[in-house]
Design a protein around this motif. Structure first.
Motif, PDB file in Angstrom:
ATOM      1  N   LEU A 161       0.190   7.722  -3.820  1.00  0.00           N
ATOM      2  CA  LEU A 161       1.173   8.024  -4.854  1.00  0.00           C
ATOM      3  C   LEU A 161       0.557   7.649  -6.195  1.00  0.00           C
ATOM      4  O   LEU A 161       0.139   6.503  -6.386  1.00  0.00           O
ATOM      5  N   ASP A 162       0.447   8.628  -7.067  1.00  0.00           N
ATOM      6  CA  ASP A 162      -0.184   8.418  -8.377  1.00  0.00           C
ATOM      7  C   ASP A 162      -1.569   7.796  -8.232  1.00  0.00           C
ATOM      8  O   ASP A 162      -1.940   6.894  -8.983  1.00  0.00           O
ATOM      9  N   GLY A 163      -2.323   8.250  -7.227  1.00  0.00           N
ATOM     10  CA  GLY A 163      -3.685   7.769  -7.008  1.00  0.00           C
ATOM     11  C   GLY A 163      -3.784   6.439  -6.300  1.00  0.00           C
ATOM     12  O   GLY A 163      -4.878   5.949  -6.039  1.00  0.00           O
ATOM     13  N   LYS A 164      -2.645   5.832  -5.956  1.00  0.00           N
ATOM     14  CA  LYS A 164      -2.638   4.523  -5.291  1.00  0.00           C
ATOM     15  C   LYS A 164      -2.398   4.720  -3.787  1.00  0.00           C
ATOM     16  O   LYS A 164      -1.408   5.342  -3.394  1.00  0.00           O
ATOM     17  N   PRO A 165      -3.293   4.201  -2.931  1.00  0.00           N
ATOM     18  CA  PRO A 165      -3.110   4.379  -1.487  1.00  0.00           C
ATOM     19  C   PRO A 165      -1.865   3.662  -0.981  1.00  0.00           C
ATOM     20  O   PRO A 165      -1.491   2.606  -1.496  1.00  0.00           O
ATOM     21  N   MET A 166      -1.232   4.264   0.019  1.00  0.00           N
ATOM     22  CA  MET A 166      -0.035   3.659   0.609  1.00  0.00           C
ATOM     23  C   MET A 166       0.068   4.059   2.075  1.00  0.00           C
ATOM     24  O   MET A 166      -0.540   5.035   2.514  1.00  0.00           O
ATOM     25  N   ARG A 167       0.841   3.275   2.816  1.00  0.00           N
ATOM     26  CA  ARG A 167       1.205   3.615   4.190  1.00  0.00           C
ATOM     27  C   ARG A 167       2.560   4.295   4.137  1.00  0.00           C
ATOM     28  O   ARG A 167       3.395   3.986   3.286  1.00  0.00           O
ATOM     29  N   VAL A 168       2.790   5.232   5.051  1.00  0.00           N
ATOM     30  CA  VAL A 168       4.053   5.953   5.162  1.00  0.00           C
ATOM     31  C   VAL A 168       4.609   5.701   6.556  1.00  0.00           C
ATOM     32  O   VAL A 168       3.857   5.666   7.532  1.00  0.00           O
ATOM     33  N   ARG A 169       5.918   5.521   6.631  1.00  0.00           N
ATOM     34  CA  ARG A 169       6.582   5.309   7.926  1.00  0.00           C
ATOM     35  C   ARG A 169       7.778   6.249   8.007  1.00  0.00           C
ATOM     36  O   ARG A 169       8.565   6.347   7.071  1.00  0.00           O
ATOM     37  N   TYR A 170       7.900   6.942   9.142  1.00  0.00           N
ATOM     38  CA  TYR A 170       9.090   7.745   9.453  1.00  0.00           C
ATOM     39  C   TYR A 170       9.722   7.147  10.699  1.00  0.00           C
ATOM     40  O   TYR A 170       9.036   6.919  11.696  1.00  0.00           O
TER      41      TYR A 170
ATOM     42  N   SER B   3      22.736  10.941  19.456  1.00  0.00           N
ATOM     43  CA  SER B   3      23.261  11.818  20.503  1.00  0.00           C
ATOM     44  C   SER B   3      22.549  13.162  20.378  1.00  0.00           C
ATOM     45  O   SER B   3      21.746  13.363  19.454  1.00  0.00           O
ATOM     46  N   HIS B   4      22.885  14.087  21.258  1.00  0.00           N
ATOM     47  CA  HIS B   4      22.305  15.433  21.224  1.00  0.00           C
ATOM     48  C   HIS B   4      22.661  16.156  19.924  1.00  0.00           C
ATOM     49  O   HIS B   4      21.947  17.055  19.491  1.00  0.00           O
ATOM     50  N   ASP B   5      23.765  15.765  19.291  1.00  0.00           N
ATOM     51  CA  ASP B   5      24.279  16.462  18.113  1.00  0.00           C
ATOM     52  C   ASP B   5      24.215  15.652  16.824  1.00  0.00           C
ATOM     53  O   ASP B   5      24.741  16.074  15.791  1.00  0.00           O
ATOM     54  N   ASP B   6      23.557  14.473  16.853  1.00  0.00           N
ATOM     55  CA  ASP B   6      23.591  13.581  15.701  1.00  0.00           C
ATOM     56  C   ASP B   6      22.367  12.670  15.727  1.00  0.00           C
ATOM     57  O   ASP B   6      22.128  11.977  16.719  1.00  0.00           O
ATOM     58  N   PHE B   7      21.595  12.697  14.642  1.00  0.00           N
ATOM     59  CA  PHE B   7      20.485  11.750  14.550  1.00  0.00           C
ATOM     60  C   PHE B   7      20.178  11.462  13.089  1.00  0.00           C
ATOM     61  O   PHE B   7      20.617  12.158  12.176  1.00  0.00           O
ATOM     62  N   GLY B   8      19.436  10.392  12.877  1.00  0.00           N
ATOM     63  CA  GLY B   8      19.028   9.999  11.537  1.00  0.00           C
ATOM     64  C   GLY B   8      17.519   9.970  11.429  1.00  0.00           C
ATOM     65  O   GLY B   8      16.801   9.854  12.432  1.00  0.00           O
ATOM     66  N   TRP B   9      17.055  10.100  10.212  1.00  0.00           N
ATOM     67  CA  TRP B   9      15.630  10.047   9.897  1.00  0.00           C
ATOM     68  C   TRP B   9      15.472   9.228   8.623  1.00  0.00           C
ATOM     69  O   TRP B   9      16.297   9.329   7.715  1.00  0.00           O
ATOM     70  N   GLU B  10      14.431   8.405   8.575  1.00  0.00           N
ATOM     71  CA  GLU B  10      14.209   7.537   7.420  1.00  0.00           C
ATOM     72  C   GLU B  10      12.729   7.557   7.047  1.00  0.00           C
ATOM     73  O   GLU B  10      11.865   7.508   7.918  1.00  0.00           O
ATOM     74  N   GLN B  11      12.469   7.613   5.746  1.00  0.00           N
ATOM     75  CA  GLN B  11      11.104   7.544   5.226  1.00  0.00           C
ATOM     76  C   GLN B  11      10.969   6.275   4.386  1.00  0.00           C
ATOM     77  O   GLN B  11      11.861   5.952   3.599  1.00  0.00           O
ATOM     78  N   ALA B  12       9.849   5.582   4.563  1.00  0.00           N
ATOM     79  CA  ALA B  12       9.582   4.385   3.768  1.00  0.00           C
ATOM     80  C   ALA B  12       8.105   4.345   3.410  1.00  0.00           C
ATOM     81  O   ALA B  12       7.267   4.949   4.085  1.00  0.00           O
ATOM     82  N   PHE B  13       7.797   3.606   2.333  1.00  0.00           N
ATOM     83  CA  PHE B  13       6.433   3.433   1.865  1.00  0.00           C
ATOM     84  C   PHE B  13       6.080   1.961   1.817  1.00  0.00           C
ATOM     85  O   PHE B  13       6.940   1.117   1.620  1.00  0.00           O
ATOM     86  N   SER B  14       4.781   1.694   1.973  1.00  0.00           N
ATOM     87  CA  SER B  14       4.276   0.333   1.846  1.00  0.00           C
ATOM     88  C   SER B  14       2.980   0.371   1.044  1.00  0.00           C
ATOM     89  O   SER B  14       2.088   1.177   1.339  1.00  0.00           O
ATOM     90  N   PHE B  15       2.902  -0.496   0.054  1.00  0.00           N
ATOM     91  CA  PHE B  15       1.677  -0.606  -0.727  1.00  0.00           C
ATOM     92  C   PHE B  15       0.884  -1.861  -0.353  1.00  0.00           C
ATOM     93  O   PHE B  15      -0.102  -2.190  -1.004  1.00  0.00           O
TER      94      PHE B  15
END
Length: 147
Positions: free
Chosen positions: A102-111, A117-129
């Protein structure tokens, strides 16, 4: 380690409405999306098509299962620039990690995927520097299947 298979993400196939919450400065912004997902190449993966109508943008995730390495790779491409982003790699436990910058700075990404349930789920994105010692969540999605 959990056993993986190419059908780990079959629950994702179909049409979804999506509630997005994305970090914007010190707060959060919310906006809707739609998502349609289908299997790829005899089931070795999937492709989704996301549409964010309020922003006029969209994108696709391409998920591929590597049976030799017993590993999933997820790639994202946005309509903003058409550039395929670096892959995040993960498991049947639905935790994915990758490297980006990000802006030339290395980072780790986590999803993280949270299948409720079959009809409901969540997804989350996070960063670590700091190489994953601390994480900052910047995007959360809640998916509801369209009946």
């Amino acid at each position: 380690m959990l056993a993986m298979a190419q059908d780990d993400f079959d629950f994702f196939h179909g049409s979804w409405t999506v509630r997005n919450r994305k970090r914007a400065g010190e707060g959060w912004t919310e906006f809707p999306a739609t998502c349609t997902v289908r299997a790829l190449i005899g089931g070795i993966g999937f492709i989704d098509e996301m549409s964010f109508p309020e922003t006029g943008t969209g994108g696709s995730t391409i998920g591929l299962y590597d049976s030799e390495r017993d590993l999933w790779a997820h790639y994202w491409v946005s309509t903003r620039n058409g550039v395929l982003q670096p892959a995040v790699y993960g498991s049947a436990a639905k935790e994915f990690y990758g490297d980006d910058e990000l802006d030339g700075k290395p980072m780790r990404v986590r999803y993280l995927w949270d299948v409720r349930s079959h009809d409901d789920f969540g997804w989350e994105q996070a960063f670590s520097f700091d190489d994953g010692n601390t994480w900052e969540v910047d995007w959360v999605m809640d998916f509801s299947r369209v009946s």
